[in-house]
Design a protein around this motif. Sequence first.
Motif, PDB file in Angstrom:
ATOM      1  N   ALA A  34     -25.097  14.093 -10.873  1.00  8.36           N
ATOM      2  CA  ALA A  34     -24.357  12.913 -10.396  1.00  8.36           C
ATOM      3  C   ALA A  34     -23.627  12.252 -11.559  1.00  8.36           C
ATOM      4  CB  ALA A  34     -25.310  11.920  -9.720  1.00  8.36           C
ATOM      5  N   GLN A  35     -24.309  12.136 -12.687  1.00  7.77           N
ATOM      6  CA  GLN A  35     -23.689  11.535 -13.874  1.00  7.77           C
ATOM      7  C   GLN A  35     -22.480  12.356 -14.321  1.00  7.77           C
ATOM      8  OE1 GLN A  35     -26.126  11.600 -17.432  1.00  7.77           O
ATOM      9  NE2 GLN A  35     -25.039   9.831 -18.268  1.00  7.77           N
ATOM     10  N   THR A  36     -22.636  13.656 -14.391  1.00  6.12           N
ATOM     11  CA  THR A  36     -21.557  14.526 -14.853  1.00  6.12           C
ATOM     12  C   THR A  36     -20.383  14.514 -13.883  1.00  6.12           C
ATOM     13  OG1 THR A  36     -23.128  15.934 -16.025  1.00  6.12           O
ATOM     14  CG2 THR A  36     -20.984  16.897 -15.521  1.00  6.12           C
ATOM     15  N   MET A  37     -20.671  14.620 -12.588  1.00 12.21           N
ATOM     16  CA  MET A  37     -19.583  14.608 -11.607  1.00 12.21           C
ATOM     17  C   MET A  37     -18.852  13.271 -11.624  1.00 12.21           C
ATOM     18  SD  MET A  37     -21.186  16.747  -8.383  1.00 12.21           S
ATOM     19  CE  MET A  37     -19.828  16.310  -7.296  1.00 12.21           C
ATOM     20  N   GLY A  38     -19.594  12.179 -11.732  1.00 13.87           N
ATOM     21  CA  GLY A  38     -18.969  10.864 -11.793  1.00 13.87           C
ATOM     22  C   GLY A  38     -18.090  10.724 -13.019  1.00 13.87           C
ATOM     23  N   SER A  39     -18.605  11.165 -14.152  1.00 10.18           N
ATOM     24  CA  SER A  39     -17.827  11.082 -15.393  1.00 10.18           C
ATOM     25  C   SER A  39     -16.584  11.962 -15.318  1.00 10.18           C
ATOM     26  CB  SER A  39     -18.694  11.506 -16.585  1.00 10.18           C
ATOM     27  OG  SER A  39     -19.778  10.611 -16.718  1.00 10.18           O
ATOM     28  N   TRP A  40     -16.725  13.151 -14.760  1.00 11.64           N
ATOM     29  CA  TRP A  40     -15.610  14.075 -14.620  1.00 11.64           C
ATOM     30  C   TRP A  40     -14.508  13.451 -13.758  1.00 11.64           C
ATOM     31  CZ3 TRP A  40     -16.089  19.789 -15.391  1.00 11.64           C
ATOM     32  CH2 TRP A  40     -14.931  20.474 -15.064  1.00 11.64           C
ATOM     33  N   LEU A  41     -14.914  12.897 -12.611  1.00 15.84           N
ATOM     34  CA  LEU A  41     -13.943  12.257 -11.709  1.00 15.84           C
ATOM     35  C   LEU A  41     -13.313  11.023 -12.343  1.00 15.84           C
ATOM     36  CD1 LEU A  41     -15.416  12.286  -8.099  1.00 15.84           C
ATOM     37  CD2 LEU A  41     -13.168  13.082  -8.814  1.00 15.84           C
ATOM     38  N   ALA A  42     -14.088  10.284 -13.115  1.00 17.23           N
ATOM     39  CA  ALA A  42     -13.561   9.075 -13.755  1.00 17.23           C
ATOM     40  C   ALA A  42     -12.453   9.409 -14.739  1.00 17.23           C
ATOM     41  CB  ALA A  42     -14.684   8.307 -14.460  1.00 17.23           C
ATOM     42  N   VAL A  43     -12.524  10.588 -15.335  1.00 17.42           N
ATOM     43  CA  VAL A  43     -11.527  10.991 -16.323  1.00 17.42           C
ATOM     44  C   VAL A  43     -10.375  11.765 -15.693  1.00 17.42           C
ATOM     45  CG1 VAL A  43     -11.159  12.431 -18.373  1.00 17.42           C
ATOM     46  CG2 VAL A  43     -13.194  10.992 -18.210  1.00 17.42           C
ATOM     47  N   THR A  44     -10.695  12.677 -14.775  1.00 17.40           N
ATOM     48  CA  THR A  44      -9.671  13.591 -14.268  1.00 17.40           C
ATOM     49  C   THR A  44      -9.296  13.369 -12.809  1.00 17.40           C
ATOM     50  OG1 THR A  44     -11.274  15.278 -13.598  1.00 17.40           O
ATOM     51  CG2 THR A  44     -10.452  15.377 -15.867  1.00 17.40           C
ATOM     52  N   GLY A  45     -10.046  12.535 -12.116  1.00 12.72           N
ATOM     53  CA  GLY A  45      -9.815  12.364 -10.687  1.00 12.72           C
ATOM     54  C   GLY A  45      -8.631  11.465 -10.385  1.00 12.72           C
ATOM     55  N   PRO A  46      -8.311  11.367  -9.109  1.00  8.11           N
ATOM     56  CA  PRO A  46      -7.222  10.476  -8.696  1.00  8.11           C
ATOM     57  C   PRO A  46      -7.520   9.036  -9.135  1.00  8.11           C
ATOM     58  CG  PRO A  46      -7.961  11.858  -6.869  1.00  8.11           C
ATOM     59  CD  PRO A  46      -8.931  12.050  -7.987  1.00  8.11           C
ATOM     60  N   PRO A  47      -6.508   8.309  -9.553  1.00  4.25           N
ATOM     61  CA  PRO A  47      -6.714   6.949 -10.070  1.00  4.25           C
ATOM     62  C   PRO A  47      -7.499   6.037  -9.120  1.00  4.25           C
ATOM     63  CG  PRO A  47      -4.470   7.650 -10.482  1.00  4.25           C
ATOM     64  CD  PRO A  47      -5.106   8.716  -9.636  1.00  4.25           C
ATOM     65  N   GLU A  48      -7.276   6.156  -7.823  1.00  3.49           N
ATOM     66  CA  GLU A  48      -7.952   5.262  -6.886  1.00  3.49           C
ATOM     67  C   GLU A  48      -9.443   5.567  -6.723  1.00  3.49           C
ATOM     68  OE1 GLU A  48      -5.536   8.277  -4.465  1.00  3.49           O
ATOM     69  OE2 GLU A  48      -5.309   7.138  -6.292  1.00  3.49           O
ATOM     70  N   LEU A  49      -9.899   6.684  -7.274  1.00  5.92           N
ATOM     71  CA  LEU A  49     -11.326   7.029  -7.199  1.00  5.92           C
ATOM     72  C   LEU A  49     -12.065   6.732  -8.503  1.00  5.92           C
ATOM     73  CD1 LEU A  49     -11.154  10.547  -5.472  1.00  5.92           C
ATOM     74  CD2 LEU A  49     -11.332   8.300  -4.391  1.00  5.92           C
ATOM     75  N   ARG A  50     -11.335   6.416  -9.536  1.00  2.00           N
ATOM     76  CA  ARG A  50     -11.936   6.356 -10.873  1.00  2.00           C
ATOM     77  C   ARG A  50     -12.952   5.242 -11.067  1.00  2.00           C
ATOM     78  NH1 ARG A  50      -6.769   8.294 -14.504  1.00  2.00           N
ATOM     79  NH2 ARG A  50      -6.782  10.411 -13.655  1.00  2.00           N
ATOM     80  N   THR A  51     -12.727   4.087 -10.482  1.00  2.00           N
ATOM     81  CA  THR A  51     -13.690   2.984 -10.646  1.00  2.00           C
ATOM     82  C   THR A  51     -15.028   3.352 -10.022  1.00  2.00           C
ATOM     83  OG1 THR A  51     -11.931   1.352 -10.686  1.00  2.00           O
ATOM     84  CG2 THR A  51     -14.134   0.553 -10.153  1.00  2.00           C
ATOM     85  N   GLU A  52     -15.001   3.844  -8.789  1.00  2.00           N
ATOM     86  CA  GLU A  52     -16.248   4.251  -8.128  1.00  2.00           C
ATOM     87  C   GLU A  52     -16.880   5.436  -8.850  1.00  2.00           C
ATOM     88  OE1 GLU A  52     -17.889   2.657  -5.942  1.00  2.00           O
ATOM     89  OE2 GLU A  52     -16.364   1.246  -5.289  1.00  2.00           O
ATOM     90  N   ALA A  53     -16.044   6.336  -9.371  1.00  2.00           N
ATOM     91  CA  ALA A  53     -16.558   7.496 -10.095  1.00  2.00           C
ATOM     92  C   ALA A  53     -17.297   7.060 -11.362  1.00  2.00           C
ATOM     93  CB  ALA A  53     -15.419   8.448 -10.434  1.00  2.00           C
ATOM     94  N   ARG A  54     -16.752   6.074 -12.070  1.00  2.00           N
ATOM     95  CA  ARG A  54     -17.449   5.537 -13.247  1.00  2.00           C
ATOM     96  C   ARG A  54     -18.812   4.976 -12.830  1.00  2.00           C
ATOM     97  NH1 ARG A  54     -12.427   4.274 -15.049  1.00  2.00           N
ATOM     98  NH2 ARG A  54     -12.329   2.258 -14.049  1.00  2.00           N
ATOM     99  N   GLY A  55     -18.835   4.285 -11.704  1.00  2.00           N
ATOM    100  CA  GLY A  55     -20.098   3.751 -11.203  1.00  2.00           C
ATOM    101  C   GLY A  55     -21.099   4.851 -10.885  1.00  2.00           C
ATOM    102  N   LEU A  56     -20.618   5.967 -10.336  1.00  2.00           N
ATOM    103  CA  LEU A  56     -21.504   7.104 -10.057  1.00  2.00           C
ATOM    104  C   LEU A  56     -22.055   7.667 -11.364  1.00  2.00           C
ATOM    105  CD1 LEU A  56     -22.814   9.227  -8.240  1.00  2.00           C
ATOM    106  CD2 LEU A  56     -20.636  10.489  -8.293  1.00  2.00           C
ATOM    107  N   GLY A  57     -21.203   7.806 -12.360  1.00  2.00           N
ATOM    108  CA  GLY A  57     -21.663   8.302 -13.657  1.00  2.00           C
ATOM    109  C   GLY A  57     -22.734   7.406 -14.260  1.00  2.00           C
ATOM    110  N   GLU A  58     -22.513   6.094 -14.163  1.00  2.00           N
ATOM    111  CA  GLU A  58     -23.487   5.139 -14.704  1.00  2.00           C
ATOM    112  C   GLU A  58     -24.799   5.176 -13.923  1.00  2.00           C
ATOM    113  OE1 GLU A  58     -21.331   1.464 -14.598  1.00  2.00           O
ATOM    114  OE2 GLU A  58     -19.941   2.119 -16.151  1.00  2.00           O
ATOM    115  N   ALA A  59     -24.708   5.252 -12.599  1.00  2.00           N
ATOM    116  CA  ALA A  59     -25.923   5.303 -11.775  1.00  2.00           C
ATOM    117  C   ALA A  59     -26.703   6.588 -12.048  1.00  2.00           C
ATOM    118  CB  ALA A  59     -25.567   5.195 -10.295  1.00  2.00           C
ATOM    119  N   GLY A  60     -25.998   7.702 -12.183  1.00  2.00           N
ATOM    120  CA  GLY A  60     -26.663   8.959 -12.503  1.00  2.00           C
ATOM    121  C   GLY A  60     -27.355   8.892 -13.857  1.00  2.00           C
ATOM    122  N   GLY A  61     -26.691   8.268 -14.825  1.00  2.00           N
ATOM    123  CA  GLY A  61     -27.288   8.104 -16.152  1.00  2.00           C
ATOM    124  C   GLY A  61     -28.551   7.259 -16.094  1.00  2.00           C
ATOM    125  N   ARG A  62     -28.500   6.193 -15.281  1.00  2.00           N
ATOM    126  CA  ARG A  62     -29.683   5.350 -15.118  1.00  2.00           C
ATOM    127  C   ARG A  62     -30.814   6.146 -14.479  1.00  2.00           C
ATOM    128  NH1 ARG A  62     -32.111   2.209 -11.651  1.00  2.00           N
ATOM    129  NH2 ARG A  62     -30.895   1.271 -10.080  1.00  2.00           N
TER     130      ARG A  62
END
Length: 168
Positions: A34-62
């Motif tokens: 979850a952390q990796t997918m969120g981080s990947w999307l936050a960097v390379t995903g569509p701009p409108e998904l990036r904020t939520e993707a960062r949140g997924l990366g952070e939640a996965g890290g937690r």
Amino acid sequence: MDAVRLIAAGRHALAQSRTVGDTVVEAWQAQALAQTMGSWLAVTGPPELRTEARGLGEAGGRGCGVLDRQALGLDARADTVPRSAQLSALGDLRQALLGLGALLGEVGIALVSVACATDDEGLYWHCIEAIDAADESSDRVRAILRRLTDRERGSSSGAARDSTAGAG
């Protein structure tokens, strides 16, 4: 390896877990994915998904952080490499997110079983925190899916407007 295949491998491994240590390792693996997918999307995903993707990366890290196998005195397998390190592509984003959501749900159920079966108070509370983290990651996945659906609706309504504009 693409995300859908990694998720399938994780779901299979979780289903095959027979010990508390194996279950915790697989919960950790799912949160790392979850952390990796969120981080990947936050960097390379569509701009409108990036904020939520960062949140997924952070939640996965937690989620990874609360599942410190050594501190729990479990089969720490310190050499365990996150399965997510093999991620080379997200592939079908919708399918990957749906699969990740299902995996995180299964992780939550598995951790409830561990928490209910243990007499170790420390393990119990770590499981409760990990269940909360898996739930938060699942919420983030659902939010990304909603944004993805909105994005697709927006582009299809734009295409429908474009096709009717030339009809007049």
